[in-house]
Scaffold this motif. Structure first.
Motif, PDB file in Angstrom:
ATOM      1  N   VAL A  45       0.836  -1.190   0.000  1.00  0.00           N
ATOM      2  CA  VAL A  45       0.000   0.000   0.000  1.00  0.00           C
ATOM      3  C   VAL A  45       0.885   1.259   0.000  1.00  0.00           C
ATOM      4  O   VAL A  45       1.838   1.363   0.779  1.00  0.00           O
ATOM      5  N   ARG A 119      -3.784   3.734   2.489  1.00  0.00           N
ATOM      6  CA  ARG A 119      -4.018   3.227   3.851  1.00  0.00           C
ATOM      7  C   ARG A 119      -4.855   4.216   4.652  1.00  0.00           C
ATOM      8  O   ARG A 119      -5.258   3.900   5.778  1.00  0.00           O
ATOM      9  N   THR A 125      -4.442  -2.421   5.310  1.00  0.00           N
ATOM     10  CA  THR A 125      -3.722  -2.644   4.055  1.00  0.00           C
ATOM     11  C   THR A 125      -2.207  -2.695   4.285  1.00  0.00           C
ATOM     12  O   THR A 125      -1.484  -3.314   3.507  1.00  0.00           O
TER      13      THR A 125
END
Ligand SMILES: Cc1cc2nc3c(=O)[nH]c(=O)nc-3n(C[C@H](O)[C@H](O)[C@H](O)COP(=O)(O)O)c2cc1C
Length: 209
Positions: A45, A119, A125
């Protein structure tokens, strides 16, 4: 292993969580480097790459951690009702010493600073990105004919202290990585009657859940 290069589907199909099949032969420096390179190529991420890898080969550390895992296994066994306990009893849940190498994959939630693209909506994530690095390593190992076993029977604080992992970094997985003769075709938990894989059709939904 066969000489021909397996396809990604072959590798996905061959991958197993390995516990009992380690030969005791330690993976070479070159192979381990390739596996870590595969892990480090994972998507993440905001491109935060929030993982680190602690390679543990010291025999005393492996033995200390294995003893801790054995205790965690005992506690889990004691928590089970009698019929689940007898199913669980023969199941091996780690190969910490036999594999000869532990790769502890960690998660740094601060990596990437305050404004992490992606995120900001779903905090998990970050952790999921670490899972992808682990899966990359696992598949690369399978392609190399090397076994990987994921161990999560441990107290997080204990492992943090054992490996001197600085806060707020968290250990996410202890991976036993070692040479194997072969991979089992059926997951151990299925072979030993603990739980079966679900049919794909049960997992796929059309249009709405
Ligand atoms: C997050 C995670 C944690 C796991 N922890 C353990 C563990 O502590 N001990 C163990 O024997 N297997 C562990 N496993 C392996 C699973 O039991 C295994 O993946 C599952 O039974 C399916 O088998 P397969 O990986 O061979 O397909 C873990 C797997 C995952 C993804």
């Amino acid at each position: 292993m066969s000489e021909s290069t397996p396809s990604v589907y072959d590798v996905i199909g061959m991958r197993r969580d390995v516990r009992a099949e380690f030969t005791g032969q330690v993976v070479s420096h070159d192979v381990l480097g390739r596996l870590l390179g595969a892990a480090h190529s994972a998507p993440s991420v905001g491109n935060t790459q929030p993982w680190d890898f602690v390679v543990v080969r010291d025999r005393a550390t492996l033995a200390t951690f294995a003893a801790h895992v054995a205790e965690a296994r005992r506690r889990f066994a004691d928590s089970l009702p009698p019929e689940r306990k007898s199913t669980f009893d023969p199941i091996k849940i780690e190969g910490v010493e036999e594999s000869g190498t532990g790769v502890v994959v960690t998660y740094d939630p601060t990596r990437g600073g305050a404004h992490i693209l992606g995120r900001h909506t779903i905090d998990e994530t970050g952790l999921l990105s670490v899972g992808l690095a682990i899966e990359n390593l696992w598949l690369a190992a399978t392609a190399e004919g090397v076994g990987v076993g994921w161990v999560s029977f441990y107290d997080e604080q204990y492992l943090t202290e054992l490996l001197e992992i600085p806060a707020p970094v968290r250990p996410i997985a202890w991976l036993c990585v070692g040479e194997v003769e072969r991979f089992q075709e059926t997951p151990d938990l299925e072979r030993f009657g603990w739980r079966e894989r679900r049919p794909l059709a049960d997992a796929v939904h059309l249009e709405k859940f």
